[in-house]
Design a protein around this motif. Structure first.
Motif: not given
Lengths: 258, 215
Positions: B114-115, B117-120, B124-125, B128, B132-133, B136-137, B214-215
């Motif tokens: 889902g992370q 999918e949300a970014a798409r 976002m390319t 990216q 960015l998503i 980092p996770q 950091a979260r």
């Protein structure tokens, strides 16, 4: 055949914003979308309902190509959906989407979630993006939570942030894929109220939901799906008081009696 | 104690040899590993195929064999005049990159779909989204196994000593050949390795703690 008819639709620059023509999709042997024809005009709120497994979520996800289709055509604002790549990314930026499971970026604060698309996709300047994000967060009523992480928010708050994140892109149309299905009952209304407001403001919306109250009050049109087909399309009054198809009557009798 | 004091220059040379060899190969392995992992999860089939080939060829291929290739075949084919140190960095870096790639890829798989999918859905390319998503996770999950890989890399770097690179293992060989007390030499060499590996595990524990906050 379908392509021809769609280009004709697009040519007169009508108010048709999203046009699906003869869309088919299979998941293996399962034919989840069968010859779907659907046109959504600018400013219209269309609610898609139907039993689970009827293909309504899949339909919603094909409109920004999170699901590919096997045949048929989909156009958004006159342009057919491009292949995976930069052009598709550009189109997706114009189509807002809200998911059942919120899907907020877990490692970013609420504010960063709403800013990210503006800064990275729209290339908006940081300060302007932050102002706009705070304004949107206030509008959906979670302004004070801006610096928290998604996990620190309730489901209803997270979903409202997700709506703000989609709105930040200034989308032409918003897709809602069962936005309240993962929420505790007491949080459903706060999300629906935001959606109602959005509908009143004239946003074009395609909403897959089980919330019949929302369908009644906010929809211009109800689309009833079953077994991968659109079985019935009607105004909410018509659909809820006098459904034509047996499938719809059966479905309504099951959900409205509880 | 005499063994260390009398040959301190040699020990120091060996220690810094191992340190720099490990450091340079680690940087190469991490960069390549992340890049190949990106290939392996990309939507472009030729890139995916290349990534799979890379991992299949390099993972657990005997490192000595890679060193033989680097030392004897690469200079023949490419005649670029790379030093034995540079060739060793290539062999170690390439070898370790295959493991890093798989560790990163498994980390990517722990990030819910889902992370992405949300970014798409906000336009976002692919790069990216990854940068960015997803990465980092994924980092949090990847830190621990990559730490182990870096410690393995430190110890693997000893093979370079057999291919005319100055580092701890070649120092040990040199001193043993001089007829000094083997046990004492080994203790000091082992201690030197321990200093490096403890430093690495400390560094990665630090990273783990920071990412956890950091979260």
């Amino acid at each position: 055949m379908t392509e021809v008819s769609v280009t004709k639709d697009a040519a007169p620059a009508t108010d048709d914003l999203v046009v699906l023509g003869g869309v088919n999709k299979h998941f293996g042997a399962l034919h989840v979308l069968q010859d779907i024809d659907l046109t959504i005009t600018r400013g219209e709120v269309v609610v898609v309902i139907g039993p689970s497994g009827s293909g309504k979520s899949t339909l919603c996800r094909t409109i920004n190509r999170l699901e590919t289709i096997d045949s048929g055509s989909i156009t958004v604002d006159g342009k057919p959906l491009p292949q995976e790549g930069r052009e598709l990314a550009r189109l997706r930026a114009d189509v807002g989407m809200v998911f059942q499971s919120f899907n907020l970026f877990a490692h970013k604060t609420v504010l960063q979630n709403v800013m990210l698309g503006q800064v990275k996709v729209r290339k908006t300047d940081k300060k302007a993006a932050e102002d706009r994000s705070r304004q949107l967060l206030d509008r959906v009523g979670v302004g004070v939570q801006a610096d928290k992480y998604p996990a620190q928010l309730s489901g209803g708050q997270q979903q409202r942030v997700a709506i703000a994140r989609a709105l930040a892109m200034d989308p032409k149309v918003m897709l809602f894929d069962e936005p309240t299905s993962a929420l505790d009952p007491e949080m459903i209304n706060e999300v629906l109220e935001v959606m109602q407001q959005l509908a009143r403001d004239g946003m074009t919306m395609i909403v897959v939901t089980h919330e019949m109250g929302f369908a009644r009050s906010a929809a211009n049109r109800v689309v009833f799906m079953a077994d991968g087909r659109i079985v019935e399309e009607a105004t909410p009054e018509q659909f809820f008081s006098n459904p034509r198809s047996d499938r719809a009557k059966d479905f309504l009798s099951k959900i409205l009696h509880h | 104690m005499n063994v260390l004091v009398d040959n301190f220059a040699l020990f120091r040379q060996g220690f810094f040899g191992t340190l720099s060899l490990t450091g340079a190969s680690a940087v190469l392995a991490l960069l390549l590993g992340v890049l190949i992992a990106a290939f392996r999860v990309s939507p472009v089939p030729p890139l995916r195929a290349f990534g799979t080939l890379w991992v299949t060829l390099l993972r657990n291929t005997p490192l000595t064999l890679l060193f033989l290739v680097a030392t004897f075949i690469v200079p023949e084919v490419l005649t670029t005049g790379l030093s034995s140190y540079q060739l060793a960095v290539l062999a170690l870096g390439f070898y370790t990159s295959a493991f890093v790639c798989e560790a990163v890829r498994s980390g990517v798989n722990t990030v819910p779909l889902g992370q992405a999918e949300a970014a798409r859905s906000i336009g976002m390319t692919f790069t990216q989204i990854l940068r960015l998503i997803i990465l980092p996770q994924a980092a949090r999950t990847v830190i621990a196994p990559v730490g182990s890989l870096m410690i393995a890399l430190t110890k693997n770097s000893a093979i370079a000593g057999a291919f005319s690179v100055t580092e701890l293992f070649s120092t040990q060989k040199l001193l043993s050949d001089q007829g000094l007390n083997l046990t004492v030499i080994f203790i000091w060499i082992a201690l030197a390795y321990l200093i490096i590996t403890f430093a690495i595990s400390g560094l990665f524990r630090l990273l783990e703690n920071r990412l956890a906050v950091a979260r």
